[in-house]
Scaffold this active site. Structure first.
Site, PDB file in Angstrom:
ATOM      1  N   ASP A  94       0.864  -1.186   0.000  1.00 26.90           N
ATOM      2  CA  ASP A  94       0.000   0.000   0.000  1.00 26.90           C
ATOM      3  C   ASP A  94       0.899   1.234   0.000  1.00 26.90           C
ATOM      4  O   ASP A  94       2.111   1.140   0.229  1.00 26.90           O
ATOM      5  CB  ASP A  94      -0.890   0.000   1.263  1.00 26.90           C
ATOM      6  CG  ASP A  94      -1.759   1.253   1.370  1.00 26.90           C
ATOM      7  OD1 ASP A  94      -2.340   1.676   0.357  1.00 26.90           O
ATOM      8  OD2 ASP A  94      -1.848   1.836   2.476  1.00 26.90           O
ATOM      9  N   SER A  95       0.283   2.386  -0.189  1.00 29.11           N
ATOM     10  CA  SER A  95       1.025   3.642  -0.107  1.00 29.11           C
ATOM     11  C   SER A  95       1.535   3.869   1.317  1.00 29.11           C
ATOM     12  O   SER A  95       2.420   4.685   1.522  1.00 29.11           O
ATOM     13  CB  SER A  95       0.109   4.794  -0.499  1.00 29.11           C
ATOM     14  OG  SER A  95      -1.029   4.799   0.338  1.00 29.11           O
ATOM     15  N   CYS A 153      -4.193  -1.127  -2.109  1.00 27.69           N
ATOM     16  CA  CYS A 153      -4.386   0.316  -2.235  1.00 27.69           C
ATOM     17  C   CYS A 153      -5.272   0.529  -3.458  1.00 27.69           C
ATOM     18  O   CYS A 153      -4.948   0.035  -4.553  1.00 27.69           O
ATOM     19  CB  CYS A 153      -3.012   0.970  -2.436  1.00 27.69           C
ATOM     20  SG  CYS A 153      -3.075   2.722  -2.833  1.00 27.69           S
ATOM     21  N   GLU A 207      -5.471   9.423   8.905  1.00 29.34           N
ATOM     22  CA  GLU A 207      -4.044   9.304   9.272  1.00 29.34           C
ATOM     23  C   GLU A 207      -3.718  10.172  10.482  1.00 29.34           C
ATOM     24  O   GLU A 207      -2.897   9.815  11.313  1.00 29.34           O
ATOM     25  CB  GLU A 207      -3.158   9.800   8.122  1.00 29.34           C
ATOM     26  CG  GLU A 207      -3.104   8.895   6.946  1.00 29.34           C
ATOM     27  CD  GLU A 207      -1.939   7.940   7.004  1.00 29.34           C
ATOM     28  OE1 GLU A 207      -0.956   8.226   7.703  1.00 29.34           O
ATOM     29  OE2 GLU A 207      -2.031   6.899   6.347  1.00 29.34           O
ATOM     30  N   CYS A 224     -11.094   3.091  -0.663  1.00 29.72           N
ATOM     31  CA  CYS A 224      -9.787   3.491  -0.147  1.00 29.72           C
ATOM     32  C   CYS A 224      -9.549   2.637   1.093  1.00 29.72           C
ATOM     33  O   CYS A 224     -10.462   2.488   1.927  1.00 29.72           O
ATOM     34  CB  CYS A 224      -9.794   4.975   0.214  1.00 29.72           C
ATOM     35  SG  CYS A 224      -8.282   5.497   1.062  1.00 29.72           S
ATOM     36  N   HIS A 231      -8.015   3.110   3.662  1.00 27.30           N
ATOM     37  CA  HIS A 231      -8.053   3.810   4.948  1.00 27.30           C
ATOM     38  C   HIS A 231      -9.475   3.812   5.540  1.00 27.30           C
ATOM     39  O   HIS A 231      -9.647   3.932   6.741  1.00 27.30           O
ATOM     40  CB  HIS A 231      -7.667   5.286   4.774  1.00 27.30           C
ATOM     41  CG  HIS A 231      -6.198   5.531   4.708  1.00 27.30           C
ATOM     42  ND1 HIS A 231      -5.409   5.056   3.701  1.00 27.30           N
ATOM     43  CD2 HIS A 231      -5.373   6.219   5.532  1.00 27.30           C
ATOM     44  CE1 HIS A 231      -4.170   5.440   3.897  1.00 27.30           C
ATOM     45  NE2 HIS A 231      -4.118   6.146   5.003  1.00 27.30           N
TER      46      HIS A 231
HETATM   47  N1  DGL Z   1      -4.794   3.624   0.956  1.00 29.21           N
HETATM   48  C1  DGL Z   1      -4.861   4.389  -0.265  1.00 29.21           C
HETATM   49  C2  DGL Z   1      -5.985   3.875  -1.179  1.00 29.21           C
HETATM   50  O1  DGL Z   1      -6.573   2.852  -0.946  1.00 29.21           O
HETATM   51  C3  DGL Z   1      -5.172   5.846  -0.022  1.00 29.21           C
HETATM   52  C4  DGL Z   1      -4.170   6.686   0.645  1.00 29.21           C
HETATM   53  C5  DGL Z   1      -3.275   7.441  -0.296  1.00 29.21           C
HETATM   54  O2  DGL Z   1      -3.708   8.444  -0.883  1.00 29.21           O
HETATM   55  O3  DGL Z   1      -2.149   7.020  -0.412  1.00 29.21           O
HETATM   56  O4  DGL Z   1      -6.296   4.511  -2.141  1.00 29.21           O
END
Ligand code: DGL
Length: 277
Positions: A13-14, A76, A157, A189, A191
């Site tokens: 993931d990012s 992600c 976050e 997303c 998150h």
């Molecule tokens: N976890 C990332 C996603 O699912 C989002 C966070 C980011 O912008 O890096 O898109």
């Protein structure tokens, strides 16, 4: 059992949002070994260019392949939306990739009682239009309402969820007129599982709410079985690498993973400086 079945599953993931996906995979596949990579040095991906996200994803996938991973889960939505096809083309048929977009699309289009669905995600995920295009390929009559919600990932976050501030931001987005007649909402997303409870509270049962973790295990199980890659016994401790390690990442990790884990700093981009990443 094939010897390659003993190899780990790679997840990336990012940053640490993908730990929500990792947590679900570890719960549903307790015999599998896991190597996780969170690109915390480049977080967030949501506002980066498609080209840069593809370059990051390629390098991280190389790293996971060097670690011997038999399957890579792109945990992600942003990277899944813009880099999945390139990864599949670059690494050839011997490497298996699972993204978080297609399982959600397969799941939602199979629901006979959903004719209008909302999608919320980062600027890049929504801008790519991948959800809408792929949903329409499978179910042209489905109405798709996509809305970029760029404040949500940074808000989460920063630890703002299950409180008044997050409720205000969530309400401001979900009151958008484009979402007014949806029957289901996909939290596109990784998150967002952390704000799912508040989103449920907003809709009070009128809208069904799904996130990437609801669909991922079915797809992972299918790929493992299809290629005879299911492990029957763990052989190592799960590994969690990040490209930048700060106190705040260590603290936030617990929120996303819900259990104690140790993040290990791995200087992936130091070794890649010649690639100007
Ligand atoms: N976890 C990332 C996603 O699912 C989002 C966070 C980011 O912008 O890096 O898109």
């Amino acid at each position: 059992m094939k010897s390659s079945a003993r190899k780990p599953i790679g997840i990336f993931d990012s940053g640490i949002g993908g730990l929500t996906v990792a947590h679900r995979i570890i719960r549903d596949f307790p015999d599998e070994d896991i190597v996780y990579f969170g690109d915390t040095a480049h977080l967030p991906y949501g506002d980066k260019s498609e080209e840069l996200i593809r370059q990051y994803s390629l390098r991280i996938s190389e790293f996971l392949i060097e670690k011997g991973c038999k399957l890579i889960v792109i945990a992600c939505n942003t990277a899944s939306s813009v880099a999945h096809d390139e990864l599949v083309n670059s690494f050839g048929s011997g490497t298996y990739f699972v993204n978080v977009v297609d399982p959600a699309i397969n799941g939602i289009t199979a629901m006979a009682d959903v004719s209008e669905v909302g999608i919320i995600g980062t600027q890049r995920t929504i801008g790519s239009d991948v959800y809408s295009l792929r949903i329409h390929r499978l179910k042209p009559e489905m109405q798709v309402r996509s809305l970029a919600t760029p404040l949500l990932a940074p808000m989460i976050e920063a630890g703002f969820f299950n409180n008044k501030i997050s409720r205000t931001v969530i309400e401001a987005y979900l009151n958008d007129p484009s979402l007014k007649s949806i029957q289901a909402l996909i939290l596109a997303c990784t998150h967002y599982p952390l704000i799912k409870k508040q989103i449920h509270e907003f809709y009070r049962g009128y809208v069904r709410v799904f996130d990437s973790t609801d669909f991922i295990s079915k797809e992972v199980g299918m790929i493992l079985d299809l290629h005879g890659l299911r492990n029957d016994k763990k052989s190592m401790k799960n590994q969690f690498y990040v490209s930048d390690l700060t106190e705040s990442f260590e603290k936030t990790t617990r929120l996303f993973f819900r259990e104690e884990i140790v993040l290990e700093y791995y200087p992936l981009w130091e070794a890649s400086k010649s690639l100007s990443l």
